[in-house]
Design a protein around this motif. Structure first.
Motif, PDB file in Angstrom:
ATOM      1  N   UNK A 128       1.194 -29.217 -35.479  1.00 40.46           N
ATOM      2  CA  UNK A 128       0.796 -30.036 -34.099  1.00 40.46           C
ATOM      3  C   UNK A 128      -0.648 -30.148 -34.094  1.00 40.46           C
ATOM      4  N   UNK A 129      -1.068 -31.510 -33.773  1.00 40.30           N
ATOM      5  CA  UNK A 129      -2.565 -31.614 -34.051  1.00 40.30           C
ATOM      6  C   UNK A 129      -3.585 -30.816 -33.248  1.00 40.30           C
ATOM      7  N   UNK A 130      -3.032 -30.592 -31.888  1.00 43.79           N
ATOM      8  CA  UNK A 130      -4.020 -29.883 -30.967  1.00 43.79           C
ATOM      9  C   UNK A 130      -4.047 -28.156 -31.405  1.00 43.79           C
ATOM     10  N   UNK A 131      -3.246 -27.736 -32.185  1.00 43.43           N
ATOM     11  CA  UNK A 131      -3.123 -26.527 -32.365  1.00 43.43           C
ATOM     12  C   UNK A 131      -3.952 -26.060 -33.880  1.00 43.43           C
ATOM     13  N   UNK A 132      -4.888 -25.215 -33.651  1.00 44.78           N
ATOM     14  CA  UNK A 132      -5.707 -24.780 -34.624  1.00 44.78           C
ATOM     15  C   UNK A 132      -5.179 -23.719 -35.673  1.00 44.78           C
ATOM     16  N   UNK A 133      -4.334 -22.897 -35.196  1.00 44.82           N
ATOM     17  CA  UNK A 133      -3.650 -21.621 -35.842  1.00 44.82           C
ATOM     18  C   UNK A 133      -2.715 -21.198 -35.138  1.00 44.82           C
ATOM     19  N   UNK A 134      -1.433 -20.868 -35.633  1.00 46.18           N
ATOM     20  CA  UNK A 134      -0.012 -20.464 -35.211  1.00 46.18           C
ATOM     21  C   UNK A 134       0.148 -19.148 -35.703  1.00 46.18           C
ATOM     22  N   UNK A 135       0.329 -17.817 -35.021  1.00 47.38           N
ATOM     23  CA  UNK A 135       0.592 -16.686 -35.606  1.00 47.38           C
ATOM     24  C   UNK A 135       2.046 -16.495 -35.239  1.00 47.38           C
ATOM     25  N   UNK A 136       2.802 -15.429 -35.801  1.00 48.43           N
ATOM     26  CA  UNK A 136       3.965 -14.823 -35.289  1.00 48.43           C
ATOM     27  C   UNK A 136       3.318 -13.518 -34.689  1.00 48.43           C
ATOM     28  N   UNK A 137       3.954 -13.495 -33.304  1.00 46.95           N
ATOM     29  CA  UNK A 137       3.529 -12.443 -32.532  1.00 46.95           C
ATOM     30  C   UNK A 137       4.036 -10.753 -33.247  1.00 46.95           C
ATOM     31  N   UNK A 138       3.666  -9.929 -32.419  1.00 44.47           N
ATOM     32  CA  UNK A 138       3.979  -8.595 -32.760  1.00 44.47           C
ATOM     33  C   UNK A 138       5.038  -7.976 -31.649  1.00 44.47           C
ATOM     34  N   UNK A 139       5.935  -7.429 -32.320  1.00 47.16           N
ATOM     35  CA  UNK A 139       7.045  -7.028 -31.483  1.00 47.16           C
ATOM     36  C   UNK A 139       6.851  -6.031 -30.502  1.00 47.16           C
ATOM     37  N   UNK A 140       6.227  -5.188 -30.938  1.00 46.60           N
ATOM     38  CA  UNK A 140       6.056  -3.694 -30.230  1.00 46.60           C
ATOM     39  C   UNK A 140       4.794  -3.975 -29.186  1.00 46.60           C
ATOM     40  N   UNK A 141       3.779  -4.641 -29.463  1.00 52.61           N
ATOM     41  CA  UNK A 141       2.798  -4.761 -28.454  1.00 52.61           C
ATOM     42  C   UNK A 141       2.077  -6.006 -28.470  1.00 52.61           C
ATOM     43  N   UNK A 142       2.165  -6.944 -27.674  1.00 59.09           N
ATOM     44  CA  UNK A 142       1.490  -8.323 -27.914  1.00 59.09           C
ATOM     45  C   UNK A 142      -0.081  -8.161 -27.885  1.00 59.09           C
ATOM     46  N   UNK A 143      -0.422  -7.103 -27.263  1.00 63.10           N
ATOM     47  CA  UNK A 143      -2.095  -6.982 -27.340  1.00 63.10           C
ATOM     48  C   UNK A 143      -2.648  -6.550 -28.478  1.00 63.10           C
ATOM     49  N   UNK A 144      -1.804  -6.431 -29.580  1.00 60.10           N
ATOM     50  CA  UNK A 144      -2.273  -6.227 -31.161  1.00 60.10           C
ATOM     51  C   UNK A 144      -2.792  -7.575 -31.273  1.00 60.10           C
ATOM     52  N   UNK A 145      -1.875  -8.662 -31.270  1.00 61.36           N
ATOM     53  CA  UNK A 145      -2.480 -10.076 -31.680  1.00 61.36           C
ATOM     54  C   UNK A 145      -3.655 -10.507 -30.653  1.00 61.36           C
ATOM     55  N   UNK A 146      -3.535 -10.331 -29.238  1.00 59.00           N
ATOM     56  CA  UNK A 146      -4.548 -10.537 -28.578  1.00 59.00           C
ATOM     57  C   UNK A 146      -5.946 -10.092 -28.977  1.00 59.00           C
ATOM     58  N   UNK A 147      -5.683  -8.796 -29.430  1.00 53.87           N
ATOM     59  CA  UNK A 147      -7.118  -8.066 -30.198  1.00 53.87           C
ATOM     60  C   UNK A 147      -7.445  -8.731 -31.349  1.00 53.87           C
ATOM     61  N   UNK A 148      -6.653  -9.124 -32.210  1.00 50.74           N
ATOM     62  CA  UNK A 148      -6.702  -9.810 -33.308  1.00 50.74           C
ATOM     63  C   UNK A 148      -7.635 -11.001 -32.997  1.00 50.74           C
ATOM     64  N   UNK A 149      -6.935 -11.869 -32.107  1.00 51.77           N
ATOM     65  CA  UNK A 149      -7.680 -13.189 -32.081  1.00 51.77           C
ATOM     66  C   UNK A 149      -8.741 -12.923 -30.944  1.00 51.77           C
ATOM     67  N   UNK A 150      -8.906 -12.000 -30.140  1.00 56.20           N
ATOM     68  CA  UNK A 150      -9.996 -11.962 -28.847  1.00 56.20           C
ATOM     69  C   UNK A 150     -10.312 -13.217 -28.318  1.00 56.20           C
ATOM     70  N   UNK A 151      -9.358 -13.765 -27.619  1.00 55.58           N
ATOM     71  CA  UNK A 151      -9.867 -15.216 -26.911  1.00 55.58           C
ATOM     72  C   UNK A 151     -10.620 -14.929 -25.576  1.00 55.58           C
ATOM     73  N   UNK A 152     -11.162 -15.980 -25.157  1.00 56.92           N
ATOM     74  CA  UNK A 152     -11.980 -16.124 -23.987  1.00 56.92           C
ATOM     75  C   UNK A 152     -10.753 -16.461 -22.947  1.00 56.92           C
ATOM     76  N   UNK A 153      -9.870 -17.148 -23.027  1.00 56.20           N
ATOM     77  CA  UNK A 153      -9.004 -17.543 -22.363  1.00 56.20           C
ATOM     78  C   UNK A 153      -7.553 -17.449 -22.934  1.00 56.20           C
ATOM     79  N   UNK A 154      -6.539 -16.887 -21.952  1.00 54.75           N
ATOM     80  CA  UNK A 154      -5.168 -16.829 -22.259  1.00 54.75           C
ATOM     81  C   UNK A 154      -4.530 -17.671 -21.375  1.00 54.75           C
ATOM     82  N   UNK A 155      -3.968 -18.788 -21.862  1.00 57.91           N
ATOM     83  CA  UNK A 155      -3.269 -19.874 -21.187  1.00 57.91           C
ATOM     84  C   UNK A 155      -1.834 -19.515 -21.156  1.00 57.91           C
ATOM     85  N   UNK A 156      -1.152 -19.692 -19.794  1.00 56.14           N
ATOM     86  CA  UNK A 156       0.297 -19.225 -19.672  1.00 56.14           C
ATOM     87  C   UNK A 156       0.748 -20.567 -19.267  1.00 56.14           C
TER      88      UNK A 156
END
Length: 206
Positions: A128-156
């Protein structure tokens, strides 16, 4: 103030830093600049102390100058609601990173196996053109991925069950000050489950 082309270069270097890939080819595809132009612009960003001498990683100031948005979901069947939501997420910052749920997490969330594997869904979202990077999540802890990316905004997304309080508290535990944005869809009835159900019914009705 950074030019748009400089922001594109910084966000591409940021993405390649996470992927562990060389950013030059990706910058070329995104900007249509020649190798010389790209090198010249990266040299300018090195002088501004936004890119390191290796030309492949951002300095702390370079990373701070970028607004990264993180969004997540199953993305089993891409529909107009997804496109609208991801476009809205991208408008909030410079780089949009999307996390697709693993197959096991998708089963827990949707109470069914996804039609497409996690790798297929990752490939689909990455295209998709608007997506810069797509990652497969972590099963045990979603915040491992959040910590890797360290975003300023989390969009729900409009249909996501994650509560803002849960996200905010999880971010505090990893010392991340991220804002939570709840995105609205103009097509609230759009969902992969509904599309799959209606498609199945129409096939059986033939």
């Amino acid at each position: 103030m950074l030019e748009q082309s400089q922001r594109t270069i910084l966000s591409t270097i940021y993405v390649c830093q996470i992927e562990g890939t060389n950013p030059i080819e990706k910058i070329k595809r995104k900007t249509a600049f020649s190798d010389d132009q790209i090198n010249s612009k990266i040299e300018e960003l090195i002088k501004k102390q936004l890119v390191n001498e290796d030309k492949k990683t951002l300095t702390e100031s370079g990373r701070d100058s970028l607004k990264v948005v993180l969004a997540g979901g199953v993305f089993d069947i891409i529909h107009p609601g997804h496109i609208h939501t991801l476009n809205a997420a991208k408008e909030l910052g410079d780089a949009l990173v999307v996390v697709v749920a693993t197959d096991n997490t998708a089963v827990k969330m949707k109470k069914r196996r996804p039609l497409h594997s996690q790798e297929q869904r990752q490939e689909l979202v990455n295209s998709l053109s608007m997506v810069d990077l797509c990652l497969i999540g972590q099963e045990d802890d979603i915040f491992k991925t959040v910590n890797n990316v360290r975003p300023q905004i989390i969009a729900l997304g409009y249909d996501q069950a994650h509560q803002e309080k849960f996200i905010t508290e999880g971010c505090k535990k990893i010392n991340l000050d991220a804002k939570v944005a709840r995105l609205q869809s103009p097509i609230p009835d759009s969902s992969s489950s509904k599309i799959e159900k209606e498609y199945g019914e129409s096939i059986h009705g033939i």
